[in-house]
Motif scaffolding. Structure first.
Motif, PDB file in Angstrom:
ATOM      1  N   UNK A 198       0.828  -1.211   0.000  1.00 42.72           N
ATOM      2  CA  UNK A 198       0.000   0.000   0.000  1.00 42.72           C
ATOM      3  C   UNK A 198       0.860   1.258   0.000  1.00 42.72           C
ATOM      4  N   UNK A 199       1.866   1.292   0.861  1.00 36.95           N
ATOM      5  CA  UNK A 199       2.755   2.456   0.928  1.00 36.95           C
ATOM      6  C   UNK A 199       3.512   2.646  -0.378  1.00 36.95           C
ATOM      7  N   UNK A 200       4.018   1.544  -0.923  1.00 38.90           N
ATOM      8  CA  UNK A 200       4.795   1.630  -2.158  1.00 38.90           C
ATOM      9  C   UNK A 200       3.978   2.171  -3.318  1.00 38.90           C
ATOM     10  N   UNK A 201       2.788   1.639  -3.515  1.00 34.36           N
ATOM     11  CA  UNK A 201       1.973   2.084  -4.652  1.00 34.36           C
ATOM     12  C   UNK A 201       1.308   3.434  -4.397  1.00 34.36           C
ATOM     13  N   UNK A 202       1.097   3.787  -3.130  1.00 33.06           N
ATOM     14  CA  UNK A 202       0.605   5.135  -2.833  1.00 33.06           C
ATOM     15  C   UNK A 202       1.649   6.173  -3.236  1.00 33.06           C
ATOM     16  N   UNK A 203       2.899   5.918  -2.884  1.00 35.93           N
ATOM     17  CA  UNK A 203       3.964   6.845  -3.267  1.00 35.93           C
ATOM     18  C   UNK A 203       4.183   6.866  -4.777  1.00 35.93           C
ATOM     19  N   UNK A 204       4.008   5.711  -5.413  1.00 37.23           N
ATOM     20  CA  UNK A 204       4.097   5.661  -6.877  1.00 37.23           C
ATOM     21  C   UNK A 204       3.006   6.522  -7.500  1.00 37.23           C
ATOM     22  N   UNK A 205       1.793   6.425  -6.968  1.00 37.98           N
ATOM     23  CA  UNK A 205       0.682   7.221  -7.491  1.00 37.98           C
ATOM     24  C   UNK A 205       0.945   8.713  -7.327  1.00 37.98           C
ATOM     25  N   UNK A 206       1.518   9.097  -6.182  1.00 35.93           N
ATOM     26  CA  UNK A 206       1.829  10.512  -5.946  1.00 35.93           C
ATOM     27  C   UNK A 206       2.882  10.985  -6.936  1.00 35.93           C
TER      28      UNK A 206
ATOM     29  N   UNK B 119      12.414   4.038 -11.150  1.00 39.27           N
ATOM     30  CA  UNK B 119      13.815   4.460 -11.039  1.00 39.27           C
ATOM     31  C   UNK B 119      14.059   5.149  -9.708  1.00 39.27           C
ATOM     32  N   UNK B 120      13.030   5.800  -9.170  1.00 40.21           N
ATOM     33  CA  UNK B 120      13.173   6.520  -7.905  1.00 40.21           C
ATOM     34  C   UNK B 120      13.518   5.601  -6.748  1.00 40.21           C
ATOM     35  N   UNK B 121      13.198   4.302  -6.897  1.00 39.39           N
ATOM     36  CA  UNK B 121      13.491   3.355  -5.819  1.00 39.39           C
ATOM     37  C   UNK B 121      14.983   3.264  -5.551  1.00 39.39           C
ATOM     38  N   UNK B 122      15.788   3.486  -6.572  1.00 39.97           N
ATOM     39  CA  UNK B 122      17.231   3.437  -6.396  1.00 39.97           C
ATOM     40  C   UNK B 122      17.807   4.658  -5.736  1.00 39.97           C
ATOM     41  N   UNK B 123      16.940   5.649  -5.446  1.00 42.75           N
ATOM     42  CA  UNK B 123      17.405   6.895  -4.849  1.00 42.75           C
ATOM     43  C   UNK B 123      16.619   7.216  -3.578  1.00 42.75           C
ATOM     44  N   UNK B 124      16.399   6.171  -2.791  1.00 43.80           N
ATOM     45  CA  UNK B 124      15.817   6.288  -1.447  1.00 43.80           C
ATOM     46  C   UNK B 124      14.388   6.811  -1.423  1.00 43.80           C
ATOM     47  N   UNK B 125      13.630   6.564  -2.486  1.00 47.54           N
ATOM     48  CA  UNK B 125      12.211   6.916  -2.497  1.00 47.54           C
ATOM     49  C   UNK B 125      11.422   5.620  -2.357  1.00 47.54           C
ATOM     50  N   UNK B 126      10.612   5.537  -1.305  1.00 45.02           N
ATOM     51  CA  UNK B 126       9.899   4.287  -0.995  1.00 45.02           C
ATOM     52  C   UNK B 126       8.652   4.159  -1.854  1.00 45.02           C
TER      53      UNK B 126
END
Length: 215
Positions: free
Chosen positions: A12-20, A159-166
């Motif tokens: 939920x957290x991962x896809x919420x941040x992806x949506x944002x 790609x943001x996952x590789x730069x400390x974005x959850x």
């Protein structure tokens, strides 16, 4: 199903941040891309040159390098401190805006020349001709490729996952610490992305049918 249900908080957290990331970047990329697309067809040589330089440099730079600049280079400029999610949005916006601009420029070129000439004949300056006459027709013409641009943006958020974005791209790494099988986690992440892409495609088909009837 156990992998999904037992780790619903991480998904939920991962896809919420992806949506944002996706929604905010898409909005700003559409705005910036429209401005740059207008510059690319401007009768002012300086404006055309600025738009061309921006598009050619940013579009031909790998997205990962743009992320590297904002995550590692930006802090050294001594400017206002920004969080990693904000820097990710800036990187995605600047990168995606170049594709929006080129897609829109192609749509502008499909508008009959007589439309622009008619606008000038009634005294409309370039900016009003562009915003009131040309762009509405161009957006209708480029809806399918524009949705493809945003589908690419959705996938580029990983790609943001590789730069400390959850976000969604970081789900596998987080769940590996809980001992969950990586292949199962990746399959669930891929499934959700397929659903999101299908949703964007459905939106595309809706507007295609609506505007086809209008035309």
């Amino acid at each position: 199903m156990d992998t999904l249900l037992n780790n619903l908080d991480i998904f939920t957290t991962g896809f919420k941040n992806t949506a944002i990331l996706f929604v905010v970047s898409a909005v700003f990329a559409l705005i910036l891309g429209t401005i740059v697309g207008g510059m690319r067809v401007s009768p002012v040589p300086v404006m055309r040159a600025m738009g061309t330089v921006y598009v050619n440099i940013v579009r031909n730079t790998p997205l990962t390098l743009i992320f590297f600049f904002f995550v590692f280079g930006y802090p050294k400029l001594g400017l206002a401190e920004l969080s990693y999610p904000v820097l990710a949005i800036i990187a995605l916006t600047l990168y995606t805006a170049t594709y929006v601009a080129e897609t829109l420029r192609a749509g502008i070129n499909t508008v009959p020349l007589g439309q622009a000439e008619a606008a000038r004949a009634i005294g409309l300056p370039f900016m009003q001709s562009l915003s009131l006459v040309i762009l509405p027709q161009a957006f209708r013409a480029v809806m399918p490729p524009m949705i493809s641009v945003f589908i690419a943006l959705l996938k580029n958020t990983t790609v943001a996952a590789g730069f400390s974005v959850a976000e969604a791209g970081a789900i596998r790494a987080n769940l590996s610490e809980r001992g969950e099988p990586a292949i199962v986690v990746l399959l669930w992440v891929a499934f959700v992305f397929v659903v999101l892409v299908a949703l964007l495609s459905a939106i595309q088909h809706h507007f295609e049918k609506k505007w086809q009837v209008t035309r």
